[in-house]
Design an enzyme around this catalytic site. Structure first.
Site, mmCIF file in Angstrom:
data_model
loop_
_atom_site.group_PDB
_atom_site.id
_atom_site.type_symbol
_atom_site.label_atom_id
_atom_site.label_comp_id
_atom_site.label_asym_id
_atom_site.label_seq_id
_atom_site.Cartn_x
_atom_site.Cartn_y
_atom_site.Cartn_z
ATOM 1 C CD GLN A 1 9.038 9.640 11.976
ATOM 2 O OE1 GLN A 1 8.479 9.331 12.987
ATOM 3 N NE2 GLN A 1 10.325 9.954 11.957
ATOM 4 C CE LYS B 1 7.415 16.220 11.819
ATOM 5 N NZ LYS B 1 7.696 16.228 10.375
ATOM 6 C CG ASP C 1 11.386 15.810 5.913
ATOM 7 O OD1 ASP C 1 11.782 15.671 7.082
ATOM 8 O OD2 ASP C 1 11.716 15.047 4.989
ATOM 9 C CD GLU C 2 4.853 17.041 7.557
ATOM 10 O OE1 GLU C 2 5.745 17.045 8.434
ATOM 11 O OE2 GLU C 2 4.166 16.036 7.286
ATOM 12 N N GLY D 1 14.378 14.201 11.431
ATOM 13 C CA GLY D 1 15.392 15.245 11.279
ATOM 14 C C GLY D 1 14.649 16.556 11.371
ATOM 15 C CG HIS D 2 12.097 17.281 14.030
ATOM 16 N ND1 HIS D 2 11.250 17.020 15.065
ATOM 17 C CD2 HIS D 2 11.737 16.432 13.032
ATOM 18 C CE1 HIS D 2 10.408 16.059 14.724
ATOM 19 N NE2 HIS D 2 10.689 15.670 13.489
ATOM 20 N N GLY E 1 10.186 31.446 5.590
ATOM 21 C CA GLY E 1 11.637 31.270 5.639
ATOM 22 C C GLY E 1 11.949 30.365 6.814
HETATM 23 P P1 GDP Z 1 10.549 18.588 10.105
HETATM 24 O O1 GDP Z 1 11.108 17.229 9.989
HETATM 25 O O2 GDP Z 1 9.058 18.605 9.914
HETATM 26 O O3 GDP Z 1 10.937 19.307 11.371
HETATM 27 O O4 GDP Z 1 11.146 19.436 8.889
HETATM 28 P P2 GDP Z 1 12.683 19.421 8.360
HETATM 29 O O5 GDP Z 1 13.503 20.220 9.277
HETATM 30 O O6 GDP Z 1 13.124 18.042 8.054
HETATM 31 O O7 GDP Z 1 12.502 20.096 6.946
HETATM 32 C C1 GDP Z 1 12.053 21.394 6.800
HETATM 33 C C2 GDP Z 1 13.136 22.222 6.105
HETATM 34 O O8 GDP Z 1 12.575 23.416 5.624
HETATM 35 C C3 GDP Z 1 14.252 22.651 7.040
HETATM 36 O O9 GDP Z 1 15.435 22.813 6.320
HETATM 37 C C4 GDP Z 1 13.742 23.987 7.568
HETATM 38 O O10 GDP Z 1 14.787 24.853 8.017
HETATM 39 C C5 GDP Z 1 13.079 24.536 6.337
HETATM 40 N N1 GDP Z 1 11.898 25.382 6.582
HETATM 41 C C6 GDP Z 1 10.943 25.270 7.528
HETATM 42 N N2 GDP Z 1 9.975 26.180 7.355
HETATM 43 C C7 GDP Z 1 10.325 26.898 6.244
HETATM 44 C C8 GDP Z 1 9.695 27.974 5.529
HETATM 45 O O11 GDP Z 1 8.632 28.478 5.864
HETATM 46 N N3 GDP Z 1 10.370 28.444 4.411
HETATM 47 C C9 GDP Z 1 11.556 27.913 4.012
HETATM 48 N N4 GDP Z 1 12.130 28.411 2.939
HETATM 49 N N5 GDP Z 1 12.152 26.894 4.659
HETATM 50 C C10 GDP Z 1 11.541 26.388 5.758
HETATM 51 P P1 IMO Z 2 10.633 13.912 10.110
HETATM 52 O O1 IMO Z 2 10.283 13.786 11.571
HETATM 53 C C1 IMO Z 2 10.237 12.234 6.090
HETATM 54 C C2 IMO Z 2 10.121 7.846 5.784
HETATM 55 C C3 IMO Z 2 11.274 7.129 5.110
HETATM 56 C C4 IMO Z 2 10.562 5.907 4.564
HETATM 57 C C5 IMO Z 2 9.554 5.576 5.663
HETATM 58 C C6 IMO Z 2 10.033 4.510 6.636
HETATM 59 O O2 IMO Z 2 11.919 14.570 9.860
HETATM 60 O O3 IMO Z 2 9.480 14.505 9.364
HETATM 61 P P2 IMO Z 2 11.785 4.505 8.616
HETATM 62 O O4 IMO Z 2 13.253 4.789 8.643
HETATM 63 O O5 IMO Z 2 10.982 5.394 9.524
HETATM 64 O O6 IMO Z 2 11.455 3.059 8.840
HETATM 65 O O7 IMO Z 2 11.331 4.836 7.110
HETATM 66 O O8 IMO Z 2 9.323 6.792 6.346
HETATM 67 N N1 IMO Z 2 10.493 8.744 6.909
HETATM 68 C C7 IMO Z 2 10.460 10.092 6.849
HETATM 69 N N2 IMO Z 2 10.195 10.922 5.827
HETATM 70 N N3 IMO Z 2 10.481 12.747 7.324
HETATM 71 C C8 IMO Z 2 10.723 11.929 8.376
HETATM 72 O O9 IMO Z 2 10.845 12.393 9.636
HETATM 73 C C9 IMO Z 2 10.762 10.529 8.150
HETATM 74 N N4 IMO Z 2 10.990 9.460 8.938
HETATM 75 C C10 IMO Z 2 10.809 8.384 8.174
HETATM 76 O O10 IMO Z 2 11.839 7.911 4.095
HETATM 77 O O11 IMO Z 2 9.810 6.207 3.420
HETATM 78 MG MG MG Z 3 12.568 16.223 8.870
#
Ligand code: GDP
Ligand code: IMO
Ligand code: MG
Length: 437
Positions: free
Chosen positions: A227, A15, A12-13, A39-40, A423
């Protein structure tokens, strides 16, 4: 050329948004591991897309490939594709015939095992999507692959071998009553139909050959990691990890292109400006105070897949140094700089103290990692500013204190900052370098 996008922390960085940012110049976007545990998020003109399997590049109309290293739940995949079609997109998604299929019993077993492990504090807090059990079957050579869905006789043979074992495991070892998820005939009909739809829509490919043609033709390939490095099964905080290799090496094994192809390209580490964690296990820089609350609210830190509130911590530099080495970052993108605005004093875990020793990277056992005390370094905070103006004016318009924070990260990792997220939207990014150009 290739660009590999890798999570440098715990997932959830941001990506998805970086894949989208640089995706314009890509000809194909490829997921190489994981499944619908991801979840991207992509935000285009204020419209938000949350993708769990479909590669983020499809929002820009790029071909998306799920490589052989992925585990695919056809039900999720088709419902995601259908939902995108309803929103007016035409996702062109190709599936590796070597990718493994998540079946209903994998999800059931994922849930049961997590429940059992809870008593011993070993539960990883999985997403419950059946990821671990599917990779287990892959390694155990009893998995069912996408290619098997295309041949009903093979599918039936595979199911007849594996399903009774799964049923016995569920009933005799875990003592649960089983239903249709463990019934060969029901699974056969359902998964044969998925195979037919894959055939009808001409979705399946030999991923290595398919991507090899792009590579030979000098096209731009983007690898979309899911991940993050610290939940990588080899390099992460075992056993609180996912069951695949999000690290850059996975881009070769998970697609069928050679490591040289990946290594000659760029590897961009995606860094969240603080830490968030959805799962369990230790977290040395974790915060439990009002700053954590503030960041959680400002950053909307609730899981994309499960809705769970995410745990929050200060940036952890040993974790990032470990990631920079394991992946060979050629550059980094730092997201969520805006979220930290308004905090007076920021801290960063610069190194760890463990048994009287100072450590600059992560120890290799999670038990030792759990005993690490962070040596915190302080940074002066920066105020909330008009980020759209900053985006317009560029990097130098970032508040001085925030630039000092970014420069510190970049120096410590010996990797230049390619982009800064201020953002969630595509336009809310300060781009210094586009590795795809
Ligand atoms: P991913 O799994 O690495 O693709 O990241 P996620 O989508 O799960 O989580 C990132 C969350 O932060 C999402 O809700 C994005 O819309 C949001 N996001 C991404 N970059 C930024 C940023 O620079 N600032 C803010 N406020 N939100 C961001
Ligand atoms: P994205 O791509 C954050 C975590 C789960 C759990 C561990 C194992 O959105 O960054 P799993 O269901 O893969 O066997 O769970 O990994 N986990 C994540 N945490 N972002 C994800 O994906 C994740 N996918 C799995 O919370 O600790
Ligand atoms: Mg994610």
């Amino acid at each position: 050329m290739t660009v590999t996008i890798v999570g440098s922390q715990l997932g959830d960085e941001g990506k998805g948004r970086v894949v989208d940012l640089y995706g314009d110049a890509a000809d194909v976007v490829v997921r190489y591991q994981g499944g619908d545990n991801a979840g991207h998020t992509v935000v285009e003109d204020g419209t938000e897309y949350k993708l769990s399997l479909v590669p983020s590049g499809v929002i820009r109309g790029k071909v998306g490939v799920l490589g052989n290293g992925c585990v695919v739940n056809p039900e999720t995949l088709f419902s995601e594709i259908d939902a995108l079609r309803e929103r007016g997109l035409e996702p062109d998604v190709r599936l590796a015939r070597r990718a493994h299929v998540i079946l209903p019993y994998h999800r059931v077993l994922d849930g049961i095992e997590e429940d059992v492990k809870k008593d011993d504090d070993l539960a990883a807090g999985t997403t419950g999507r059946g990821i671990g059990p599917t990779y287990e079957d892959k390694a155990g050579r009893r998995g069912i692959r996408v290619g098997d869905l295309l041949d009903p006789d093979v599918l039936r043979d595979r199911l007849e071998y594996v399903v009774p074992q799964k049923r016995a495991l569920a009933e005799d070892v875990f003592g649960i009553e089983t239903g249709e998820e463990f019934d060969v005939d029901a699974l056969y009909e359902q998964y044969k139909a998925f195979g037919e739809r894959m055939k009808d829509e001409d979705m399946t490919v030999n991923a290595g050959d398919f991507l090899g043609k792009y590579n030979d033709g000098g096209k731009n390939i983007m690898f979309e990691g899911a991940q993050g490095t610290s939940i990588d099964i080899d390099h992460g905080i075992y056993p609180y990890v996912t069951s695949s290799n999000p690290t850059a090496g996975g881009a070769a094994t998970g697609t069928g292109l050679g490591p040289g192809v990946v290594g000659q390209g760029e590897v961009v580490g995606i860094v969240k400006a603080y830490l968030s964690r959805v799962g369990t296990g230790p977290l040395p820089t974790e915060l439990h105070d009002e700053t954590a609350e503030y960041i959680r609210e400002e950053g909307g830190e609730f899981g994309t897949v499960t809705g769970r509130p995410r745990r929050i911590g200060w940036l952890d530099m040993p974790m990032l140094r470990h990631a920079a080495r394991a992946n060979g970052f050629t550059g980094i993108a730092v997201n969520h700089l805006d979220v930290l605005a308004g905090i007076d004093e920021l801290k960063v875990g610069h190194s760890y103290e463990l048994d009287g020793e100072e450590l600059f990277t992560m120890p290799s056992t999670t038990e030792r990692w759990g005993r690490c005390e962070p040596n915190l370094k302080s940074f002066e905070g920066w105020p909330e500013v008009d980020w759209s103006e900053v985006v317009e004016q560029g990097y130098d318009a970032i508040p001085d204190n925030a630039r000092a924070y970014l420069d510190y990260i970049s120096d410590e990792l010996d990797a230049p900052v390619y982009a800064v997220g201020v953002g969630p939207g595509r336009e809310e990014t300060i781009v210094l370098t586009n590795p795809m150009e």
